[in-house]
Design an enzyme around this catalytic site. Structure first.
Site, mmCIF file in Angstrom:
data_model
loop_
_atom_site.group_PDB
_atom_site.id
_atom_site.type_symbol
_atom_site.label_atom_id
_atom_site.label_comp_id
_atom_site.label_asym_id
_atom_site.label_seq_id
_atom_site.Cartn_x
_atom_site.Cartn_y
_atom_site.Cartn_z
ATOM 1 N N CYS A 16 3.931 109.140 67.692
ATOM 2 C CA CYS A 16 4.181 107.771 68.146
ATOM 3 C C CYS A 16 5.597 107.548 68.651
ATOM 4 O O CYS A 16 5.894 106.457 69.134
ATOM 5 C CB CYS A 16 3.885 106.798 67.010
ATOM 6 S SG CYS A 16 5.006 106.920 65.602
ATOM 7 N N GLN A 17 6.489 108.529 68.559
ATOM 8 C CA GLN A 17 7.881 108.263 68.911
ATOM 9 C C GLN A 17 8.021 107.774 70.354
ATOM 10 O O GLN A 17 8.821 106.909 70.655
ATOM 11 C CB GLN A 17 8.741 109.522 68.728
ATOM 12 C CG GLN A 17 8.902 109.929 67.284
ATOM 13 C CD GLN A 17 7.870 110.957 66.884
ATOM 14 O OE1 GLN A 17 6.765 110.995 67.421
ATOM 15 N NE2 GLN A 17 8.220 111.803 65.936
#
Length: 398
Positions: free
Chosen positions: A225-226
């Site tokens: 998800c970064q």
């Protein structure tokens, strides 16, 4: 006796700031006489109207859920991570065990690796208790393949619900060691974009289906998800992590599962004006007969954390869209909705022994028997099923 009960060591400057921040407070409570370039930047940004940065150098409130546990909970300047017990002198960030509890990992779940690796595993995980309620909502249990598995938050929740793990894949070797210790030993380390790794996962999935022809098979997971997160510095398709949903799609095409659960951060919805989310939806709609989008807040599901996530559920069966699980607690502590209040930080953590900054409390014992149903769940006194029964009983009372 309490694994991973370690609180990161704070600098003298951070400690000098922490003693001025009350429960629910933040950087605004720190005197301007304390010299800090970081604080100066925050104050300058705030003066220009670029957001309140309300969680920076924040201290938890004992009477409310935590904010999102990110991978930087060992740093007071990157979120609301200071322990709520101001009066008790707990001028420190929450420990890794406390963060894991706020994520709904039971105390018997042991995270492996370096301090940094452990914090990353905890902060990136899906709360297992949320995953459990999703799994229950999908009907009778089946088999699952876990992609981008991390330490196994999604998998643990599905396993609690009776689902059987087939194989997990991640590029992070240490995270998979944690997964293998706590969830299931069938793991494949490597980049899913590597054809050999991809083929190995497909082979394991196909073999499991052949051996269990009457069991449904699901694919779990979401890409890292970064790249999508509002907390990240990069929010564009130039970040190579943001194309990994195509590999997820390719895997679904390769094994044709009965369904999938795709999890990601809310930042995915507005990235590049919603264009990226449209790409993800288009890709996943091409490999399923029914795609529904859920926006869930963990605090609505009796988890002591305000953690908003987007869940895309794909089903091969043709039927009406499947609605999300009904909330069993109210994430808004000031709401008038007739549901029990959310689980608070105090209700989650107050049986754990106090620590000093930089102290490892692995050898300490609990300071009491469990005070709350949530603590009973975390310590193995009751099962997830019994915990939900207790919470829903309170909901019916309301």
């Amino acid at each position: 006796m309490i694994p991973n009960h370690y609180s990161a060591k704070l600098s003298d400057l951070d400690l000098a700031m922490a003693v001025h921040i009350p429960p629910g407070g933040n950087w605004k409570n720190i005197p301007t006489t304390i010299p800090s370039k970081r604080l100066a930047q925050i104050r300058e940004s705030y003066a220009k109207g670029k957001g309140s940065r309300s969680t920076y150098y924040g201290r938890l409130r004992p009477d409310a859920p935590a904010y999102t546990i990110n991978t930087y909970f060992g740093r007071p300047g990157n979120g609301c991570h200071l322990h709520y017990d101001y009066a008790g002198g707990q001028h420190r960030v929450i420990s890794q065990r406390e963060a894991a509890r706020l994520q709904s990992f039971p105390d018997e779940f042991i995270f492996l690796g370096s301090r940094t690796a452990i914090s990353t595993q905890i902060g990136n995980a899906v709360p297992p208790l949320l995953a459990y309620q999703i799994a229950l909502h999908l009907g009778s249990p089946g088999l699952f393949v876990d992609l981008f598995s991390g330490a196994g938050g999604l998998a643990l929740g599905f396993k609690w619900a009776g689902w059987q793990p087939v194989v997990a894949n991640d590029i992070d070797r240490i995270a998979l060691e944690t997964y293998a210790r706590n969830v299931d030993s069938s793991v494949i380390v490597g980049d899913i974009r590597n054809s050999e790794v991809f083929s190995q996962i497909v082979s394991r999935a196909n073999t499991a289906r052949q051996m269990n022809p009457s069991s449904k098979l699901f694919v779990l997971g979401g890409p890292p998800c970064q790249g999508f997160s509002t907390a990240g510095n990069t929010r564009s398709m130039q970040d190579e992590r943001n194309s990994l949903f195509n590999n997820y799609k390719q895997f679904i095409e390769a094994i044709n599962p009965d369904g999938f659960v795709f999890e990601n951060v809310m930042g995915l919805l507005n990235m590049e004006g919603g264009h990226v989310f449209d790409q993800v939806k288009e890709a996943l709609m091409a490999v399923t007969n029914q795609l529904t989008v859920w926006k869930l807040n963990a605090a609505d599901y009796a988890i002591p954390q305000r953690r908003k996530r987007i869940i895309l559920v794909g089903l091969q069966q043709n039927s009406k869209p499947i609605l999300p699980p009904l909330p069993i607690s109210d994430s808004n502590i000031n709401s008038s909705i007739s549901l029990p209040l959310p689980v608070t930080a105090y209700e989650s953590l107050n049986d754990l022994p106090p620590l000093e900054s930089g102290k490892d409390g692995d050898n300490l014992d609990y300071i009491s028997l469990p005070f709350t149903d949530y603590q009973k769940l975390m310590r193995g006194y009751i099962s997830p099923e019994q915990y939900l029964y207790a919470v829903k009983g309170k909901a019916e009372f309301f």
